[in-house]
Design an enzyme around this catalytic site. Sequence first.
Site, PDB file in Angstrom:
ATOM      1  N   ARG A  27       0.805  -1.219   0.000  1.00 39.32           N
ATOM      2  CA  ARG A  27       0.000   0.000   0.000  1.00 39.32           C
ATOM      3  C   ARG A  27       0.841   1.274   0.000  1.00 39.32           C
ATOM      4  O   ARG A  27       0.614   2.188  -0.794  1.00 39.32           O
ATOM      5  CB  ARG A  27      -0.920   0.021   1.237  1.00 39.32           C
ATOM      6  CG  ARG A  27      -2.117  -0.870   1.130  1.00 39.32           C
ATOM      7  CD  ARG A  27      -2.474  -1.442   2.493  1.00 39.32           C
ATOM      8  NE  ARG A  27      -1.538  -2.499   2.778  1.00 39.32           N
ATOM      9  CZ  ARG A  27      -1.746  -3.778   2.455  1.00 39.32           C
ATOM     10  NH1 ARG A  27      -2.880  -4.139   1.953  1.00 39.32           N
ATOM     11  NH2 ARG A  27      -0.828  -4.688   2.658  1.00 39.32           N
ATOM     12  N   THR A  28       1.797   1.369   0.923  1.00 37.18           N
ATOM     13  CA  THR A  28       2.496   2.645   1.124  1.00 37.18           C
ATOM     14  C   THR A  28       3.340   3.011  -0.094  1.00 37.18           C
ATOM     15  O   THR A  28       3.297   4.145  -0.582  1.00 37.18           O
ATOM     16  CB  THR A  28       3.374   2.558   2.390  1.00 37.18           C
ATOM     17  OG1 THR A  28       2.590   2.015   3.442  1.00 37.18           O
ATOM     18  CG2 THR A  28       3.888   3.926   2.790  1.00 37.18           C
ATOM     19  N   LYS A  44      24.315  -6.549  -1.835  1.00 33.81           N
ATOM     20  CA  LYS A  44      25.763  -6.793  -1.978  1.00 33.81           C
ATOM     21  C   LYS A  44      26.545  -6.156  -0.841  1.00 33.81           C
ATOM     22  O   LYS A  44      27.767  -6.097  -0.878  1.00 33.81           O
ATOM     23  CB  LYS A  44      26.259  -6.208  -3.299  1.00 33.81           C
ATOM     24  CG  LYS A  44      25.573  -6.756  -4.532  1.00 33.81           C
ATOM     25  CD  LYS A  44      26.129  -6.050  -5.772  1.00 33.81           C
ATOM     26  CE  LYS A  44      25.201  -6.183  -6.955  1.00 33.81           C
ATOM     27  NZ  LYS A  44      25.510  -5.210  -8.014  1.00 33.81           N
ATOM     28  N   ARG A  46      11.326   3.718   3.990  1.00 31.53           N
ATOM     29  CA  ARG A  46      10.891   2.693   4.948  1.00 31.53           C
ATOM     30  C   ARG A  46      12.111   1.878   5.331  1.00 31.53           C
ATOM     31  O   ARG A  46      12.881   1.444   4.454  1.00 31.53           O
ATOM     32  CB  ARG A  46       9.810   1.798   4.353  1.00 31.53           C
ATOM     33  CG  ARG A  46       9.476   0.626   5.260  1.00 31.53           C
ATOM     34  CD  ARG A  46       8.275  -0.146   4.811  1.00 31.53           C
ATOM     35  NE  ARG A  46       7.042   0.591   5.065  1.00 31.53           N
ATOM     36  CZ  ARG A  46       5.824   0.071   4.926  1.00 31.53           C
ATOM     37  NH1 ARG A  46       5.681  -1.174   4.549  1.00 31.53           N
ATOM     38  NH2 ARG A  46       4.752   0.802   5.171  1.00 31.53           N
ATOM     39  N   HIS A  65       4.701   5.660  11.641  1.00 31.11           N
ATOM     40  CA  HIS A  65       4.257   5.516  10.251  1.00 31.11           C
ATOM     41  C   HIS A  65       3.225   6.641  10.046  1.00 31.11           C
ATOM     42  O   HIS A  65       2.025   6.405  10.010  1.00 31.11           O
ATOM     43  CB  HIS A  65       3.636   4.125  10.070  1.00 31.11           C
ATOM     44  CG  HIS A  65       3.330   3.733   8.658  1.00 31.11           C
ATOM     45  ND1 HIS A  65       3.422   4.591   7.579  1.00 31.11           N
ATOM     46  CD2 HIS A  65       2.917   2.541   8.142  1.00 31.11           C
ATOM     47  CE1 HIS A  65       3.083   3.941   6.473  1.00 31.11           C
ATOM     48  NE2 HIS A  65       2.777   2.698   6.789  1.00 31.11           N
TER      49      HIS A  65
HETATM   50  N1   CP Z   1      -0.305  -0.263   5.974  1.00 30.51           N
HETATM   51  C1   CP Z   1       0.877  -0.459   5.351  1.00 30.51           C
HETATM   52  O1   CP Z   1       1.882   0.188   5.683  1.00 30.51           O
HETATM   53  O2   CP Z   1       0.849  -1.379   4.352  1.00 30.51           O
HETATM   54  P1   CP Z   1       2.099  -1.792   3.463  1.00 30.51           P
HETATM   55  O3   CP Z   1       3.073  -2.500   4.356  1.00 30.51           O
HETATM   56  O4   CP Z   1       1.522  -2.696   2.395  1.00 30.51           O
HETATM   57  O5   CP Z   1       2.700  -0.549   2.892  1.00 30.51           O
END
Ligand code: CP
Length: 316
Positions: free
Chosen positions: A58-59, A86, A108, A136
């Site tokens: 999603r993100t 690597k 991330r 987040h």
């Molecule tokens: N909610 C969320 O962060 O989903 P993803 O890990 O798919 O990005």
Amino acid sequence: MKSGRKDLLGLRDVPREEIEAILTTAAQMREIGRRRVKKVPPLRGRLVVSLFFENSTRTRTSFELAAKRLSADTLSFNASTSSTAKGETLMDTARTIFAMQPDAVVVRHAYAGAPHLLARSFPWSVVNAGDGINEHPSQALLDMLTMQDRLGSIAGRTVAIVGDVQHSRVARSNIFGLSTMGARVLVAGPGTMCRRDLAALPVTVRHTIDDVVAEADVIMMLRIQHERLGRAVLPSQREYAAFYGLDIDRLRRARPDVVVMHPGPINRGVEIGADVADGPQSVILDQVTNGIAVRMALLYRLLGHGDSGGDWHAAD
Ligand code: CP
């Protein structure tokens, strides 16, 4: 008014007026997604890089779509197919990206604080797309936009966050954002996933789902963060589902208009029953759609546009 912020690293210190301004911009930007041509020009010629050292559906996709809808160029870095495999370090990877002259980097990483390190080290805007168990923030903002759609106002509402609260960056950002917005936050989960030290945050800690379901305007279910659990903290998933899962029988004890949320990915039959996830009270897919608009609003504001903007109204 410019947003005045170079980075978005978390919601802990973001004031209420700023959260409201982001949600207002995002609500306006949803209209772009309903057009035949889903693209407006304000970030034309700007470069937005996704730097993901952990998996995401999603993100990552919604940040990229958000950047594209604002006409930015996008570049996607995936650790599993990059030179990280690597042995290249985070900082060397970041220096390489820096040499490509990005305007914003969406990061991330498994380590809490990784986006903060990049934000301190480089002049481009950094957006935290999830750092370890820390925060987040864009997820909490899209959650709040979804709550606002359903409830009108977040202030005075009761939001129950249930499950693996201890290891959830989504829970932490929501706790900070929701309390700033005037909501009451209840958390519930097994002792290993919802420890007493959470009481240092602005929450009320309970230990059974049945203690929170009846009181809640919103029930936010969380996935067990297996990737962050160093040891077994559960007897079995079946027992977890029996004691902490939101199934249709438990949902009957909630208010008839309760809103059911989950940040995804969901584990059907563990923390949430399929009939609840797909049922009329679930807004899980609305959360995904709102994620695009919230991420558009964030990129738009961080890359030099403020609250008033307005230059995105014209089709490209
Ligand atoms: N909610 C969320 O962060 O989903 P993803 O890990 O798919 O990005």
